[in-house]
Design a protein around this motif. Sequence first.
Motif, mmCIF file in Angstrom:
data_model
loop_
_atom_site.group_PDB
_atom_site.id
_atom_site.type_symbol
_atom_site.label_atom_id
_atom_site.label_comp_id
_atom_site.label_asym_id
_atom_site.label_seq_id
_atom_site.Cartn_x
_atom_site.Cartn_y
_atom_site.Cartn_z
ATOM 1 N N VAL A 67 -7.982 4.924 11.842
ATOM 2 C CA VAL A 67 -6.930 3.940 12.103
ATOM 3 C C VAL A 67 -5.740 4.652 12.735
ATOM 4 C CG1 VAL A 67 -5.321 2.302 11.053
ATOM 5 C CG2 VAL A 67 -7.651 2.475 10.172
ATOM 6 N N THR A 68 -5.311 4.164 13.894
ATOM 7 C CA THR A 68 -4.105 4.715 14.520
ATOM 8 C C THR A 68 -3.096 3.584 14.681
ATOM 9 O OG1 THR A 68 -4.847 4.253 16.758
ATOM 10 C CG2 THR A 68 -5.443 6.403 15.859
ATOM 11 N N GLY A 69 -1.849 3.945 14.889
ATOM 12 C CA GLY A 69 -0.782 2.954 15.053
ATOM 13 C C GLY A 69 0.520 3.718 15.077
ATOM 14 N N GLU A 70 1.508 3.160 15.763
ATOM 15 C CA GLU A 70 2.793 3.855 15.903
ATOM 16 C C GLU A 70 3.365 4.264 14.544
ATOM 17 O OE1 GLU A 70 4.398 4.851 18.458
ATOM 18 O OE2 GLU A 70 3.295 3.869 20.072
ATOM 19 N N THR A 71 4.232 5.279 14.553
ATOM 20 C CA THR A 71 4.919 5.649 13.317
ATOM 21 C C THR A 71 5.718 4.421 12.837
ATOM 22 O OG1 THR A 71 6.750 6.461 14.644
ATOM 23 C CG2 THR A 71 5.187 8.110 13.879
ATOM 24 N N GLY A 72 5.643 4.166 11.566
ATOM 25 C CA GLY A 72 6.411 3.050 10.998
ATOM 26 C C GLY A 72 5.694 1.712 11.083
ATOM 27 N N SER A 73 4.449 1.680 11.572
ATOM 28 C CA SER A 73 3.781 0.381 11.711
ATOM 29 C C SER A 73 3.263 -0.135 10.362
ATOM 30 C CB SER A 73 2.642 0.467 12.731
ATOM 31 O OG SER A 73 1.753 1.494 12.394
ATOM 32 N N GLY A 74 3.203 0.735 9.365
ATOM 33 C CA GLY A 74 2.850 0.265 8.013
ATOM 34 C C GLY A 74 1.542 0.815 7.470
ATOM 35 N N LYS A 75 1.006 1.832 8.104
ATOM 36 C CA LYS A 75 -0.308 2.350 7.686
ATOM 37 C C LYS A 75 -0.288 2.860 6.239
ATOM 38 C CE LYS A 75 -0.223 5.397 11.031
ATOM 39 N NZ LYS A 75 1.093 5.061 11.563
ATOM 40 N N SER A 76 0.644 3.781 5.950
ATOM 41 C CA SER A 76 0.629 4.429 4.630
ATOM 42 C C SER A 76 0.945 3.473 3.490
ATOM 43 C CB SER A 76 1.651 5.566 4.569
ATOM 44 O OG SER A 76 1.610 6.330 5.725
ATOM 45 N N THR A 77 1.890 2.568 3.720
ATOM 46 C CA THR A 77 2.307 1.710 2.609
ATOM 47 C C THR A 77 1.465 0.445 2.488
ATOM 48 O OG1 THR A 77 3.995 0.757 4.050
ATOM 49 C CG2 THR A 77 4.731 2.458 2.509
ATOM 50 N N GLN A 78 0.942 -0.090 3.604
ATOM 51 C CA GLN A 78 0.288 -1.402 3.531
ATOM 52 C C GLN A 78 -1.231 -1.362 3.411
ATOM 53 O OE1 GLN A 78 2.531 -3.858 3.164
ATOM 54 N NE2 GLN A 78 4.006 -2.192 3.417
ATOM 55 N N LEU A 79 -1.886 -0.455 4.149
ATOM 56 C CA LEU A 79 -3.360 -0.514 4.164
ATOM 57 C C LEU A 79 -3.974 -0.393 2.758
ATOM 58 C CD1 LEU A 79 -5.958 -0.865 5.765
ATOM 59 C CD2 LEU A 79 -6.035 1.609 6.056
ATOM 60 N N PRO A 80 -3.539 0.579 1.935
ATOM 61 C CA PRO A 80 -4.135 0.663 0.593
ATOM 62 C C PRO A 80 -3.958 -0.639 -0.193
ATOM 63 C CG PRO A 80 -2.843 2.617 1.076
ATOM 64 C CD PRO A 80 -2.564 1.647 2.172
ATOM 65 N N ARG A 81 -2.816 -1.269 -0.038
ATOM 66 C CA ARG A 81 -2.558 -2.517 -0.747
ATOM 67 C C ARG A 81 -3.484 -3.634 -0.239
ATOM 68 N NH1 ARG A 81 3.209 -5.756 -1.129
ATOM 69 N NH2 ARG A 81 2.361 -7.527 -2.240
ATOM 70 N N TYR A 82 -3.660 -3.728 1.079
ATOM 71 C CA TYR A 82 -4.556 -4.755 1.633
ATOM 72 C C TYR A 82 -5.961 -4.576 1.052
ATOM 73 C CZ TYR A 82 -1.100 -5.542 5.401
ATOM 74 O OH TYR A 82 0.023 -5.824 6.115
ATOM 75 N N LEU A 83 -6.406 -3.327 1.004
ATOM 76 C CA LEU A 83 -7.774 -3.070 0.538
ATOM 77 C C LEU A 83 -7.898 -3.410 -0.945
ATOM 78 C CD1 LEU A 83 -8.475 0.306 2.402
ATOM 79 C CD2 LEU A 83 -9.102 -2.006 3.102
ATOM 80 N N PHE A 84 -6.848 -3.092 -1.690
ATOM 81 C CA PHE A 84 -6.850 -3.416 -3.121
ATOM 82 C C PHE A 84 -6.892 -4.936 -3.305
ATOM 83 C CE2 PHE A 84 -4.258 -4.761 -6.749
ATOM 84 C CZ PHE A 84 -5.045 -4.268 -7.780
ATOM 85 N N GLU A 85 -6.032 -5.646 -2.566
ATOM 86 C CA GLU A 85 -5.963 -7.101 -2.727
ATOM 87 C C GLU A 85 -7.237 -7.798 -2.256
ATOM 88 O OE1 GLU A 85 -1.099 -7.428 -2.725
ATOM 89 O OE2 GLU A 85 -2.175 -7.960 -0.901
ATOM 90 N N ALA A 86 -7.998 -7.112 -1.381
ATOM 91 C CA ALA A 86 -9.262 -7.702 -0.920
ATOM 92 C C ALA A 86 -10.402 -7.395 -1.900
ATOM 93 C CB ALA A 86 -9.600 -7.170 0.465
ATOM 94 N N GLY A 87 -10.068 -6.748 -2.995
ATOM 95 C CA GLY A 87 -11.075 -6.489 -4.037
ATOM 96 C C GLY A 87 -11.920 -5.252 -3.793
ATOM 97 N N LEU A 88 -11.483 -4.401 -2.883
ATOM 98 C CA LEU A 88 -12.305 -3.230 -2.562
ATOM 99 C C LEU A 88 -12.117 -2.069 -3.544
ATOM 100 C CD1 LEU A 88 -12.070 -3.330 1.331
ATOM 101 C CD2 LEU A 88 -14.067 -3.697 -0.065
ATOM 102 N N ALA A 89 -11.248 -2.261 -4.530
ATOM 103 C CA ALA A 89 -11.063 -1.177 -5.511
ATOM 104 C C ALA A 89 -11.709 -1.541 -6.843
ATOM 105 C CB ALA A 89 -9.579 -0.899 -5.691
#
Length: 540
Positions: free
Chosen positions: A27-49
């Motif tokens: 996954v790539t995306g500009e600095t500050g686009s939300g990778k570190s803070t949002q992706l883990p949360r999205y995956l958790f909320e989608a039941g992947l944990a």
Amino acid sequence: MDSPALPIRRSRRELVEAVRERPFLIVTGETGSGKSTQLPRYLFEAGLAKHGAIGVTQPRRVATMSVAQRVAEEMGCALGTLVGYQVRFDDCTSEDTAIRYMTDGCLLRQILTDPLLSKYSIIILDEAHERSLSTDILFGLLKKLFLQKKAPDRKTEMKVVVMSATLEVDKLSEFFGHCSVLHIPGRSYPVKEIFCNLLSPRDVGSSAYVTEAVKVTLDVHLNEPEGDILVFLTGQIEIEKACDLLFKKAESIDYRYEVHDQAVEGLLILPLYGSMSTDQQKRIFLPAPTGIRKCVVSTNIAATSLTIEGVRYVVDSGFVKQLNHNPRVGLDILEVVPISKSEAKQRAGRAGRTSSGKSYRLYSREFWEQCMPDHTVPEIRRTSLTSVILTLKCLSVHDVIRFPYLDPPEERHILEALKELYQCSAIDRRGHVTRLGEFLVQFPLPPNLSCAVIKAASLDCEDLLLPIAAMLSVENVFIRPGRKPLIPKAAPYVFKASHELGVRAHCMPGIGQQLFQRLQTSMELGCLCPKAVSWEATFA
Ligand SMILES: Nc1ncnc2c1ncn2[C@@H]1O[C@H](COP(=O)(O)OP(=O)(O)OP(=O)(O)O)[C@@H](O)[C@H]1O
């Protein structure tokens, strides 16, 4: 607190589906686009944990803790419950922790005890562009363990995500069996990049960047509207020198006439480098009093993953202190070298996270073109390999030459490392790890140094050796004792949260004691009493 409307939000569904369907993803995306803070949360909320935690690695301690803190706030939970972090000597997680931020070194240590990473369902290697030794080894191990097959003893397939704003995407995708690459379009706020032309290729090797950084920082302070400043320098000594200079110059500013923005009434100067205590490091996140501009003077530890609220201006010296192996003395030595272009983009990315920003590059375009490589040379290509090889041996990777390295180190360096490990009895003649080797790998020191510490303990002279081991494992053996911000009488508007000038404390006793305590603990855990250890009998 709800999560902010970041560019990543539009790619949420696509990201979750991609992780659900594929074992490896970049996954790539500009600095500050939300990778570190949002992706883990999205995956958790989608039941992947559901069948295991989501482990997210960061190359640095301070970023690990601050990102975890932010995500915990956004998800409305106490740090250490649903969201936690783990760094060396500090484990803020619990049984319930489903999103676990940690340094890449911590994950590597966990693999030593649990090679299949059975408590995780997803591993996210964040800020992979830094190419730290641990991240590179994790690349190889995760590929070897999980790319082609589901490990037989795992309940579910392991998912691996590699993220950064500035990655060598094609190379990495090919390495992971031509895995998919997902790009997050858009950036949060614009950052204007300004070449100040104060350093040219001739300045490589000179220390002019320190005084130039101070000049530009003062210029920004006097002429730019409200907003905090983040200055990138190379190491503790340079940072303390710059803080002293800034402090002296800022003391004589007459805020009635010299400052362009009348809302700016003072300057708070805060140093930041790796050997500071966690509490001292955390001070950079505290908001400055109204009217006071905060100026953080930092090493590269603030260059990735970090959001310091209020920072609108970055001053980039163009240099970094990098660990390079010196075969003549057999040690890794810190050298000041120009940063890479991708590093400069990461530094600029620290402005423009909570509003638009500017990055002042001290150097010229000529310097950018001629002296700065596109990407940072991976640590595995420039530092000693003894720790890495020993770790691999302990993980039953016998053929360390044919291990899947993203950038294979030179074979002669691997052979040198094997020789060194053999010399300190960490491996035997056939290259198999010995009991001593398994013991040495647990120390947070290079194997030869751990070996010397243990041998000294067995000979009852550890007091002599511990200070030497400690001195060889830190950048600078002197620290300034922490104290409250100083408010000079002459200039009420200037704060200095550095430490009292000129007062330097010798830190050896602290470090030595800490090491010794750990040495003792390790020995007790191994049911060995240091005084009674017979070197040859125990480890041969
Ligand atoms: N501690 C914080 N305080 C305020 N805002 C924050 C904080 N942490 C993150 N943010 C906001 O969230 C945004 C996304 O941060 P995040 O670290 O997820 O981005 P990223 O894509 O991983 O960037 P980078 O590649 O630079 O690490 C930031 O730009 C900022 O607006």
